[in-house]
Write an enzyme that holds these catalytic residues in place. Structure first.
Site, short mmCIF file in Angstrom:
data_model
loop_
_atom_site.label_atom_id
_atom_site.label_comp_id
_atom_site.label_asym_id
_atom_site.label_seq_id
_atom_site.Cartn_x
_atom_site.Cartn_y
_atom_site.Cartn_z
N SER A 117 35.12 46.14 44.53
CA SER A 117 34.16 45.37 43.74
C SER A 117 34.86 44.59 42.63
CB SER A 117 33.14 46.32 43.11
OG SER A 117 32.29 45.62 42.21
N TYR A 140 30.57 52.87 37.69
CA TYR A 140 30.61 52.29 39.04
C TYR A 140 31.92 51.53 39.24
CZ TYR A 140 30.01 48.79 42.66
OH TYR A 140 30.22 47.98 43.75
N LYS A 186 17.16 46.52 47.73
CA LYS A 186 18.06 46.90 46.64
C LYS A 186 17.39 46.98 45.27
CE LYS A 186 22.27 45.49 46.51
NZ LYS A 186 23.48 44.64 46.43
#
Length: 339
Positions: A117, A140, A186
């Site tokens: 990411s 994250y 999502k």
């Protein structure tokens, strides 16, 4: 025919990868996911797979050689909620599970193409795949960075072990702001384009954050990448098993949120037979409004991202990326058809 595993298969990127594999005639695909959120099944309903395995079962079963010869694993399964504060859950789900999967892939001689990411860069203003620029702002981003770092240990700092054939192919993709079909499940983590489509349908206008971080209202910039381009690059590396490493997957072109909003509204206007308007005209007609930047995001928000594509291009991958105007117009057309 190659057997392929896709984790996070009912998710946004996973489902689109299966669609891309199906387009090549590849259907011997083991789809791995957690369908506790049952409506995600819609992302798989029109796709061809050989089997579905729950994520709680798959990783140990794969380690025990339950699925025979697997050519490659596209590992998209993860918790991608940047507002999730449970670090224990995040590290188990995103890091420990990925390490186990890597070890099994090496043992079973399967290639691993996995989702990293752009959140690994966090507070950095340079987006190059090098440790000095990796400054995650949330757990994250850290969970993704830690697995990248583990791969640098396992495969060598420059993935030289994999490149020399001492390990099977390992490729990490640092996804930037991906948008496109099959992300409807999502919730708050869906793209700006998705939320603005629904907002415009409901309210007849879209809203963006106001001034923040030295940027004028709506002028914060991100590298927005269309899902079709993400799939194309994944499949390019699938076609090139000799190449390993960690690579940015964005367009290399930062565009302001104002561009997304303008593209969404004008695409919907065109569907309704109305003329496109400039940004100033959209603001004047109150089709675009700005709201105060939320306190909850202060200090945790990336106001600017732009993928450095030098490493990607050096591999020979020359895939051209759609700009926001092109990608969003295609996406809005798809959303309107679904609606």
């Amino acid at each position: 025919m190659s057997r392929i595993v896709v984790t996070g298969a009912a998710g946004f990127i996973g489902a689109n990868l299966i669609k891309g594999l199906n387009a090549r005639g590849l259907t011997d695909i083991i789809a791995v996911d957690d369908l506790t959120q049952g409506d995600k099944f819609r992302n798989l309903a029109d796709l061809q797979i050989a089997d579905y395995v729950d994520a709680d079962i798959f990783y140990d079963a794969f380690a025990a050689d339950a699925y025979g010869k697997v050519e490659a694993v596209f590992h998209e399964g993860a918790c991608s909620d940047t507002m999730e504060h449970n670090g224990k859950f995040m590290m188990q789900n995103n890091y420990a599970t990925s390490v186990q999967l890597y070890q099994t892939c090496q043992k079973r001689s399967a290639r691993l193409l996995y989702a990293s990411s752009a959140a690994t860069y966090g507070g950095s203003d340079t987006f190059r795949e090098e440790p000095p620029f990796e400054q995650p702002l949330n757990v994250y981003g850290y969970s993704k960075l830690l697995f990248d770092q583990r791969m640098r240990i396992e495969c060598g700092p420059a993935f030289e072990n994999a490149l020399a054939g001492l390990t099977r192919q390992v490729v990490g993709f640092r996804y930037f702001n991906v948008y496109g079909p099959r992300e409807q499940h999502k919730g708050r983590m869906a793209s700006v384009a998705f939320h603005q489509f629904n907002q415009f349908k409901a309210e007849g206008k879209v809203k963006l954050f106001g001034e923040y971080g030295g940027y004028a209202p709506g002028a914060q910039m991100r590298d927005f990448v269309f899902i079709d381009d993400v799939v194309a690059v994944n499949l390019w590396f699938f076609d090139h098993p000799e190449i390993s490493g960690i690579f940015n997957l964005g367009t290399g072109r930062a565009q302001p949120f104002n561009d997304v909003a303008s593209s969404v509204v004008n695409a919907m206007r065109q569907i309704n037979g109305q003329a496109a308007l400039s940004l100033d005209e959209l603001i004047a007609e109150r089709l675009l409004e700005y709201m105060t930047f939320p306190d909850a995001l202060r200090g945790k928000y990336q106001s600017y991202t732009q993928a450095d594509l030098s490493a990607l291009r050096a591999t020979g991958c020359k895939h051209p990326f759609a700009d926001v105007q092109t990608g969003v117009a295609s996406y809005i057309s798809w959303l309107a058809q679904q609606a």
